[in-house]
Design a protein around this motif. Structure first.
Motif, PDB file in Angstrom:
ATOM      1  N   UNK A  13     100.292  52.145 -33.851  1.00 46.45           N
ATOM      2  CA  UNK A  13      98.839  51.703 -34.141  1.00 46.45           C
ATOM      3  C   UNK A  13      97.985  52.668 -33.673  1.00 46.45           C
ATOM      4  N   UNK A  14      98.132  53.650 -32.747  1.00 44.27           N
ATOM      5  CA  UNK A  14      97.341  54.616 -32.263  1.00 44.27           C
ATOM      6  C   UNK A  14      97.363  55.768 -33.264  1.00 44.27           C
ATOM      7  N   UNK A  15      98.293  56.022 -33.968  1.00 43.59           N
ATOM      8  CA  UNK A  15      98.535  56.984 -35.112  1.00 43.59           C
ATOM      9  C   UNK A  15      97.623  56.415 -36.193  1.00 43.59           C
ATOM     10  N   UNK A  16      97.611  55.053 -36.440  1.00 44.22           N
ATOM     11  CA  UNK A  16      97.101  54.640 -37.655  1.00 44.22           C
ATOM     12  C   UNK A  16      95.732  54.579 -37.326  1.00 44.22           C
ATOM     13  N   UNK A  17      95.159  54.241 -36.129  1.00 42.95           N
ATOM     14  CA  UNK A  17      93.621  54.578 -35.623  1.00 42.95           C
ATOM     15  C   UNK A  17      93.184  56.147 -36.031  1.00 42.95           C
ATOM     16  N   UNK A  44      89.938  57.683 -28.633  1.00 48.24           N
ATOM     17  CA  UNK A  44      90.369  56.476 -28.765  1.00 48.24           C
ATOM     18  C   UNK A  44      91.938  56.514 -29.154  1.00 48.24           C
ATOM     19  N   UNK A  45      92.207  57.243 -30.237  1.00 49.25           N
ATOM     20  CA  UNK A  45      93.357  57.232 -30.771  1.00 49.25           C
ATOM     21  C   UNK A  45      94.524  57.856 -29.901  1.00 49.25           C
ATOM     22  N   UNK A  46      94.022  58.888 -29.081  1.00 49.28           N
ATOM     23  CA  UNK A  46      95.027  59.506 -28.371  1.00 49.28           C
ATOM     24  C   UNK A  46      95.207  58.818 -26.925  1.00 49.28           C
ATOM     25  N   UNK A  47      94.250  57.916 -26.647  1.00 50.79           N
ATOM     26  CA  UNK A  47      94.406  56.991 -25.611  1.00 50.79           C
ATOM     27  C   UNK A  47      95.542  55.959 -25.899  1.00 50.79           C
ATOM     28  N   UNK A  48      95.519  55.439 -27.173  1.00 50.55           N
ATOM     29  CA  UNK A  48      96.127  54.305 -27.533  1.00 50.55           C
ATOM     30  C   UNK A  48      97.723  54.878 -27.847  1.00 50.55           C
ATOM     31  N   UNK A  49      97.946  56.115 -28.180  1.00 52.26           N
ATOM     32  CA  UNK A  49      99.342  56.862 -28.139  1.00 52.26           C
ATOM     33  C   UNK A  49      99.901  56.804 -26.558  1.00 52.26           C
ATOM     34  N   UNK A  50      98.861  57.330 -25.774  1.00 52.66           N
ATOM     35  CA  UNK A  50      99.365  57.543 -24.470  1.00 52.66           C
ATOM     36  C   UNK A  50      99.897  56.306 -23.847  1.00 52.66           C
ATOM     37  N   UNK A  51      98.955  55.169 -23.788  1.00 47.46           N
ATOM     38  CA  UNK A  51      99.450  53.981 -23.291  1.00 47.46           C
ATOM     39  C   UNK A  51     100.434  53.307 -23.911  1.00 47.46           C
ATOM     40  N   UNK A  52     100.918  53.611 -25.181  1.00 47.12           N
ATOM     41  CA  UNK A  52     102.134  52.992 -25.586  1.00 47.12           C
ATOM     42  C   UNK A  52     103.279  53.627 -24.774  1.00 47.12           C
ATOM     43  N   UNK A  53     103.346  54.949 -24.656  1.00 50.13           N
ATOM     44  CA  UNK A  53     104.152  55.754 -23.900  1.00 50.13           C
ATOM     45  C   UNK A  53     104.445  55.098 -22.520  1.00 50.13           C
ATOM     46  N   UNK A  54     103.323  54.923 -21.762  1.00 49.75           N
ATOM     47  CA  UNK A  54     103.221  54.463 -20.467  1.00 49.75           C
ATOM     48  C   UNK A  54     103.659  53.162 -20.276  1.00 49.75           C
ATOM     49  N   UNK A 104     106.858  46.676 -26.984  1.00 55.01           N
ATOM     50  CA  UNK A 104     105.349  46.554 -27.036  1.00 55.01           C
ATOM     51  C   UNK A 104     104.785  48.017 -26.975  1.00 55.01           C
ATOM     52  N   UNK A 105     105.249  48.873 -26.139  1.00 54.98           N
ATOM     53  CA  UNK A 105     105.062  50.357 -26.190  1.00 54.98           C
ATOM     54  C   UNK A 105     105.299  51.129 -27.406  1.00 54.98           C
ATOM     55  N   UNK A 106     106.311  50.934 -28.277  1.00 53.94           N
ATOM     56  CA  UNK A 106     106.468  51.510 -29.450  1.00 53.94           C
ATOM     57  C   UNK A 106     105.488  51.071 -30.443  1.00 53.94           C
ATOM     58  N   UNK A 107     105.160  49.755 -30.725  1.00 58.16           N
ATOM     59  CA  UNK A 107     104.380  49.322 -31.499  1.00 58.16           C
ATOM     60  C   UNK A 107     102.887  49.639 -31.245  1.00 58.16           C
ATOM     61  N   UNK A 108     102.379  50.183 -29.877  1.00 56.32           N
ATOM     62  CA  UNK A 108     101.205  50.670 -29.637  1.00 56.32           C
ATOM     63  C   UNK A 108     101.034  52.010 -30.110  1.00 56.32           C
ATOM     64  N   UNK A 109     102.208  52.720 -30.060  1.00 52.05           N
ATOM     65  CA  UNK A 109     102.091  54.505 -30.461  1.00 52.05           C
ATOM     66  C   UNK A 109     101.771  54.195 -31.999  1.00 52.05           C
TER      67      UNK A 109
END
Length: 450
Positions: free
Chosen positions: A204-208, A104-114, A197-202
């Motif tokens: 949150x992924x690290x927080x998760x 879950x957390x890896x997906x969040x970081x990955x889609x932030x980059x995308x 939006x992408x940077x904010x998602x990365x």
């Protein structure tokens, strides 16, 4: 054969875990880490839908900037779902194998980059490619949430857990409309808003990754009372279920009617939801004459109603169950009401041309449609904790087949007829499929597989 959860529950009173002890159970007052974690997952899924829906909100600007036709736009909107659907079952298998936390957390970081990379699109081809990447990396997040629902929650709490998880979809769609449109107005560029939006998602992924754990015993914030409460509930659930809660993969489920009803119901639901998510902003722009700011506020109202409806649906289901009603009575009644309201509301949008009335009717449609978020309790109900990831992946694969087909079909309908009438009737058909499948599904027991 006893389950690991049962063994842990039996052993836990004698274990010295270093956690609080007290009067309620001999183990202290239970902490509520499970609900804090599901609130975090609500935020993760909301970001998921802000990012995946940002193209739809910015579509009037993107189509002009990149010179996209209606048919090409349909393929661009659909592209996300090609890889998202393709990766559902592999993602579910990986979740069952390696655990939901890292997936879950890896997906969040990955889609932030995308999401941030999408800002570099120079034409239909590159935009399509970035949407394919976004779909691939987002794929594990919902099955991972279904797995966490199974691992962390007793059966009587899974309705609320499911809608907290899935409630991020309408919340993200609602907030995404106003956030992305505001960012575009503030920066003067849809591209810069995508990077932000992408940077904010990365982040949150690290927080998760920092907060989420695969099981209650692994979380430093869970005291002995909460862990034991969850484990006792799981042991009772296992004692009543047929067979054992062991990993079997997907094949044994293919012979069960309820498995296919779950998949078809989720497909029908997504035919409506993804249709409105992808084409709704352009419908409001072209059919109702809304500008980008009005689209943002209208999207907030429509999908915000869906978020409220989803939370109410989850509360109704768990409250009714706590008063002794059977699972089938609760779920079939709620899904039947939701399906009838969705079909009636969509027919109303077809028949009533007024713009404000259309927004109000679509808000009502989303309010009831999102009761289907309760479906995210089904991977744990039908598949047990061991197979919740792969069963959830199969359900989401079926749902996202609708995500692939719907934007393309709507694109050809609108491009060919110059009208959204038949597109709305397509949504009506999807609503009927959701209703019919929901009414034949058995919600009461784990499927017996070997």
């Amino acid at each position: 054969m006893s389950s690991p959860a049962a063994g842990q529950a039996a052993a836990s009173p004698g274990r010295n875990t270093g956690r609080n002890t007290g009067k309620d159970t001999g183990e202290g007052r239970p902490t509520r880490v499970r609900w804090k974690m599901f609130l975090l997952l609500l935020g993760v899924v909301a970001l998921n839908y802000i990012d995946r829906g940002s193209v739809s909100v910015a579509l009037p600007l993107i189509t002009e900037d990149l010179g996209l036709s209606k048919e090409t736009t349909g393929f661009v909107l659909s592209a996300f779902f090609w890889t998202y659907a393709l990766m559902q079952i592999p993602g579910g298998w990986l979740i069952d194998r390696f655990g939901p936390r890292v997936m879950a957390s890896g997906a969040c970081v990955g889609w932030g980059v995308a999401q941030a990379l999408t800002a570099a699109s120079t034409g239909a081809g590159s935009l399509l490619g970035y949407r394919l990447l976004l779909g691939a990396v987002e794929a594990p997040v919902m099955p991972a949430g279904g797995k966490l629902n199974a691992q962390w929650l007793p059966a009587k709490e899974r309705g609320r857990g499911a809608v907290l998880l899935d409630g991020g979809a309408p919340l993200g769609a609602a907030l995404g409309g106003i956030i992305i449109s505001t960012l575009i107005a503030w920066t003067g560029s849809w591209r810069i808003s995508f990077v932000i939006a992408g940077v904010a998602t990365v982040v949150v992924g690290l927080l998760a990754h920092w907060y989420v754990r695969n099981t209650p015993r692994e979380h430093p914030g869970v005291n002995e009372a909460e862990a034991a409460y969850i484990e006792r509930a799981h042991a009772e659930e296992d004692a009543e279920a047929p067979g054992t809660d062991e990993r079997t993969g997907l094949r044994p489920y293919l012979k069960h009617r309820s498995f296919w009803a779950m998949c078809l119901g989720w497909m029908g639901f997504n035919g409506v939801f993804y249709g409105l998510l992808t084409w709704g902003p352009l419908y409001l722009s072209e059919s109702k004459g809304f500008d980008i700011k009005t689209i943002g506020w209208s999207t907030l109202a429509i999908f915000g109603a869906g978020f409220v409806g989803e939370l109410i649906g989850g509360w109704l289901a768990d409250h009714w169950r706590s008063r002794g009603a059977g699972a089938n009575k609760v779920m079939r009644t709620l899904m039947g009401i939701a399906g009838a309201a969705v079909v009636a509301g969509l027919l109303g949008v077809v028949l009533v041309p007024d713009a404000l009335t259309a927004v109000l009717l679509l808000s009502g449609v989303l309010f009831f449609l999102r009761w289907a978020g309760l479906f995210w309790s089904l991977p744990s109900i039908l598949g047990g904790r061991a197979n919740a990831g792969v069963v959830g992946g199969a359900m989401n694969l079926a749902g996202n087949i609708a995500g692939i087909v719907t934007p393309i079909v709507v694109g050809f309908i609108v491009g060919g007829t110059g009208s959204y009438t038949w597109a709305l009737l397509y949504f009506v058909g999807a609503g009927i499929l959701f209703t019919a499948a929901s009414l034949v599904l058995d919600y009461s027991r784990r499927l017996a597989v070997r």
